[in-house]
Write a protein that holds these residues in place. Structure first.
Motif, PDB file in Angstrom:
ATOM      1  N   LEU A 129       0.842  -1.199   0.000  1.00  0.00           N
ATOM      2  CA  LEU A 129       0.000   0.000   0.000  1.00  0.00           C
ATOM      3  C   LEU A 129       0.876   1.246   0.000  1.00  0.00           C
ATOM      4  N   ASP A 130       0.317   2.314  -0.519  1.00  0.00           N
ATOM      5  CA  ASP A 130       0.964   3.613  -0.428  1.00  0.00           C
ATOM      6  C   ASP A 130       0.753   4.077   1.017  1.00  0.00           C
ATOM      7  N   TYR A 131       1.826   4.369   1.735  1.00  0.00           N
ATOM      8  CA  TYR A 131       1.656   4.783   3.127  1.00  0.00           C
ATOM      9  C   TYR A 131       2.588   5.944   3.456  1.00  0.00           C
ATOM     10  N   HIS A 132       2.089   6.850   4.248  1.00  0.00           N
ATOM     11  CA  HIS A 132       2.868   8.017   4.671  1.00  0.00           C
ATOM     12  C   HIS A 132       2.420   8.419   6.060  1.00  0.00           C
ATOM     13  N   GLY A 133       3.211   9.337   6.666  1.00  0.00           N
ATOM     14  CA  GLY A 133       2.873   9.781   8.020  1.00  0.00           C
ATOM     15  C   GLY A 133       2.805  11.295   8.127  1.00  0.00           C
ATOM     16  N   THR A 134       2.808  11.757   9.361  1.00  0.00           N
ATOM     17  CA  THR A 134       2.673  13.186   9.646  1.00  0.00           C
ATOM     18  C   THR A 134       3.764  14.013   8.956  1.00  0.00           C
ATOM     19  N   ILE A 135       4.987  13.518   8.979  1.00  0.00           N
ATOM     20  CA  ILE A 135       6.103  14.279   8.397  1.00  0.00           C
ATOM     21  C   ILE A 135       5.902  14.464   6.894  1.00  0.00           C
ATOM     22  N   TRP A 136       5.472  13.407   6.220  1.00  0.00           N
ATOM     23  CA  TRP A 136       5.214  13.494   4.774  1.00  0.00           C
ATOM     24  C   TRP A 136       4.118  14.521   4.496  1.00  0.00           C
ATOM     25  N   ILE A 137       3.089  14.532   5.338  1.00  0.00           N
ATOM     26  CA  ILE A 137       1.991  15.491   5.137  1.00  0.00           C
ATOM     27  C   ILE A 137       2.506  16.928   5.278  1.00  0.00           C
ATOM     28  N   LEU A 138       3.327  17.155   6.292  1.00  0.00           N
ATOM     29  CA  LEU A 138       3.908  18.500   6.458  1.00  0.00           C
ATOM     30  C   LEU A 138       4.740  18.877   5.224  1.00  0.00           C
TER      31      LEU A 138
ATOM     32  N   CYS B  34       3.988  21.868   2.521  1.00  0.00           N
ATOM     33  CA  CYS B  34       5.035  22.862   2.278  1.00  0.00           C
ATOM     34  C   CYS B  34       5.298  22.979   0.772  1.00  0.00           C
ATOM     35  N   GLU B  35       5.349  21.845   0.071  1.00  0.00           N
ATOM     36  CA  GLU B  35       5.541  21.870  -1.387  1.00  0.00           C
ATOM     37  C   GLU B  35       4.401  22.609  -2.082  1.00  0.00           C
ATOM     38  N   LEU B  36       3.198  22.478  -1.515  1.00  0.00           N
ATOM     39  CA  LEU B  36       2.028  23.150  -2.101  1.00  0.00           C
ATOM     40  C   LEU B  36       1.930  24.617  -1.675  1.00  0.00           C
TER      41      LEU B  36
ATOM     42  N   THR C 166       7.199  27.559   9.382  1.00  0.00           N
ATOM     43  CA  THR C 166       5.968  27.086  10.044  1.00  0.00           C
ATOM     44  C   THR C 166       6.059  25.586  10.297  1.00  0.00           C
ATOM     45  N   VAL C 167       6.644  24.854   9.352  1.00  0.00           N
ATOM     46  CA  VAL C 167       6.821  23.404   9.550  1.00  0.00           C
ATOM     47  C   VAL C 167       7.642  23.168  10.818  1.00  0.00           C
ATOM     48  N   ARG C 168       8.706  23.944  10.965  1.00  0.00           N
ATOM     49  CA  ARG C 168       9.559  23.783  12.150  1.00  0.00           C
ATOM     50  C   ARG C 168       8.763  24.107  13.423  1.00  0.00           C
ATOM     51  N   ARG C 169       8.005  25.221  13.365  1.00  0.00           N
ATOM     52  CA  ARG C 169       7.196  25.611  14.538  1.00  0.00           C
ATOM     53  C   ARG C 169       6.209  24.495  14.905  1.00  0.00           C
ATOM     54  N   HIS C 170       5.620  23.901  13.875  1.00  0.00           N
ATOM     55  CA  HIS C 170       4.660  22.816  14.112  1.00  0.00           C
ATOM     56  C   HIS C 170       5.333  21.626  14.797  1.00  0.00           C
ATOM     57  N   LEU C 171       6.529  21.282  14.340  1.00  0.00           N
ATOM     58  CA  LEU C 171       7.229  20.126  14.924  1.00  0.00           C
ATOM     59  C   LEU C 171       7.611  20.402  16.377  1.00  0.00           C
ATOM     60  N   VAL C 172       8.021  21.643  16.626  1.00  0.00           N
ATOM     61  CA  VAL C 172       8.348  22.022  18.015  1.00  0.00           C
ATOM     62  C   VAL C 172       7.093  21.913  18.879  1.00  0.00           C
ATOM     63  N   LYS C 173       5.966  22.361  18.312  1.00  0.00           N
ATOM     64  CA  LYS C 173       4.706  22.310  19.070  1.00  0.00           C
ATOM     65  C   LYS C 173       4.325  20.863  19.393  1.00  0.00           C
ATOM     66  N   LEU C 174       4.469  19.978  18.421  1.00  0.00           N
ATOM     67  CA  LEU C 174       4.144  18.559  18.659  1.00  0.00           C
ATOM     68  C   LEU C 174       5.003  18.006  19.795  1.00  0.00           C
ATOM     69  N   ARG C 175       6.282  18.362  19.754  1.00  0.00           N
ATOM     70  CA  ARG C 175       7.190  17.875  20.802  1.00  0.00           C
ATOM     71  C   ARG C 175       6.770  18.417  22.172  1.00  0.00           C
TER      72      ARG C 175
ATOM     73  N   ASP D 255      15.369  15.309   9.190  1.00  0.00           N
ATOM     74  CA  ASP D 255      15.755  15.187   7.776  1.00  0.00           C
ATOM     75  C   ASP D 255      14.950  16.175   6.926  1.00  0.00           C
ATOM     76  N   LEU D 256      13.642  16.250   7.224  1.00  0.00           N
ATOM     77  CA  LEU D 256      12.783  17.185   6.478  1.00  0.00           C
ATOM     78  C   LEU D 256      13.243  18.628   6.704  1.00  0.00           C
ATOM     79  N   LEU D 257      13.488  18.977   7.967  1.00  0.00           N
ATOM     80  CA  LEU D 257      13.920  20.350   8.267  1.00  0.00           C
ATOM     81  C   LEU D 257      15.225  20.671   7.537  1.00  0.00           C
ATOM     82  N   GLY D 258      16.100  19.678   7.454  1.00  0.00           N
ATOM     83  CA  GLY D 258      17.357  19.870   6.721  1.00  0.00           C
ATOM     84  C   GLY D 258      17.083  20.168   5.248  1.00  0.00           C
ATOM     85  N   ARG D 259      16.177  19.398   4.649  1.00  0.00           N
ATOM     86  CA  ARG D 259      15.843  19.618   3.226  1.00  0.00           C
ATOM     87  C   ARG D 259      15.223  20.997   3.015  1.00  0.00           C
ATOM     88  N   LEU D 260      14.512  21.480   4.034  1.00  0.00           N
ATOM     89  CA  LEU D 260      13.840  22.780   3.917  1.00  0.00           C
ATOM     90  C   LEU D 260      14.760  23.938   4.314  1.00  0.00           C
ATOM     91  N   GLY D 261      15.982  23.604   4.696  1.00  0.00           N
ATOM     92  CA  GLY D 261      16.925  24.646   5.081  1.00  0.00           C
ATOM     93  C   GLY D 261      16.665  25.193   6.472  1.00  0.00           C
TER      94      GLY D 261
END
Lengths: 156, 187
Positions: free
Chosen positions: B133-142, B146-148, B155-164, B177-183
């Motif tokens: 199956l095609d499967y993804h999680g919260t990080i992929w959705i963020l 962001c791509e869209l 904001t992605v970083r702020r969201h991840l901090v909030k989740l933590r 890894d995602l934050l790294g790709r987003l700079g």
């Protein structure tokens, strides 16, 4: 202050278009209210106090009607008329024919064969409204997006 | 253009709702389905129970999916229990664990409906992979939002901090890894 939009969508099936517009508008600095889906239930017949307050507070009412119109959506559009709000309704040809009678001059018909005509109508409508250029540009973009979402919506 | 349906697991519902991102999922899915076991898992706590009921009333694209092949789910849980014997004492807990049932049901429901699975937990992701199956999680959705251009990298970083800060679990390595790709700086 951010321009406030109220999206009066026809039925629950149209809410997905409204939510997509809301997400896009938010990143462009507009404030958009989308009424909850349960207000489109056949049993719902009156405008809720929260929706009414949001409607009164809105600068522009955008109607999105593709597969019919619920009683509450009709109430919202009527209230917009009564409150003399700037309102525009984007509708498919089947719904547009009778919506024109209720909301003359405010209905943009989506013709899949000629979507540019609908876009022109949206631009003309927004030019008549007294809003600043940046907000108008965003609204035109949203209107165009709404057309796209409606034209490419999956058919049941 | 039609978008896929998504079958979502409880941890992803909690995370995305905490970030107020569920409405934005309309850009990724035409329908978002909540399996019965996921609802039961979320209904165990009053706060999430009330919230899920509100979400189902508020958003037409979020829907319940109830009918499924229960035997297939039970078999996956039995298999999980048998593997659990490698860690004595945990087997019964695993069998009873509503989270496991939620993940198993999400995979079985997605298989039956040709939907994508939205799951963060390791076991659920392995099951989805096994079922091709095609499967993804919260990080992929963020990342997709962001791509869209519906979320800025900051904001992605702020969201991840909030989740933590909220104590909501997510894969930390994938997040960094995602934050790294987003700079953006890691968390």
């Amino acid at each position: 202050m951010a321009l406030k939009l109220y999206i009066a969508y026809g039925t629950a099936a149209d809410q997905v278009i409204a939510l997509r517009l809301q997400a896009l508008a938010a990143v462009n600095g507009l404030s958009v209210y989308v009424p909850p889906a349960y207000t489109r239930h056949p049993a719902a017949t009156a405008l809720e106090p929260q929706s009414e307050a949001k409607l009164i507070d809105s600068d522009i009412i955008l109607g999105v009607v593709t597969t019919g119109i619920s009683e509450v959506c009709r109430e919202e559009l009527n209230a917009a008329q009564g409150l003399k709000k700037k309102a525009i309704v984007i509708a498919d040809p089947a719904s547009a024919s009778w919506l024109q009678d209720y909301f003359p001059g405010k209905v943009v018909v989506i013709d899949p064969a000629n979507p540019a005509a609908a876009e022109q109508q949206i631009v003309q409508f927004l030019k008549q409204t007294e809003i600043e250029q940046a907000a108008m540009t965003t609204l035109i973009a949203l209107g165009t997006l709404a057309l796209g979402l409606m034209l490419f919506a999956p058919q049941e | 253009m039609a978008k896929p349906a998504g079958v979502i697991d409880s941890s992803c519902v909690i995370a995305l709702d905490a970030l107020n991102l569920l409405p934005q999922l309309t850009y990724l899915f035409d329908r978002l389905l909540l399996p019965k076991a996921v609802r039961e898992d979320l209904y165990r706590r009053r706060r999430t129970k009330d919230r899920i009921k509100a979400l189902l009333r508020e958003y037409a694209f979020i829907d319940m999916c109830t009918g499924y092949d229960q035997t297939a789910v039970d078999l996956l849980l039995i298999e999980r229990r048998l593997k659990g014997r490698e860690w004595p004492g945990k087997a019964e807990a695993v069998l009873q664990n509503k989270k496991d049932r939620g993940e198993a049901e999400a995979v079985v429901q997605a298989t039956e409906r040709g939907a994508m699975v939205v799951v963060d937990e390791d076991w659920g992701r392995k099951l989805a992979e096994r079922h091709r199956l095609d499967y993804h999680g919260t990080i992929w959705i963020l990342e997709r939002l962001c791509e869209l251009r519906l979320l800025a990298p900051a904001t992605v970083r702020r969201h991840l901090v909030k989740l933590r800060e909220l104590g909501i679990r997510f894969p930390l390595q994938a997040a960094n890894d995602l934050l790294g790709r987003l700079g953006e700086q890691g968390i």
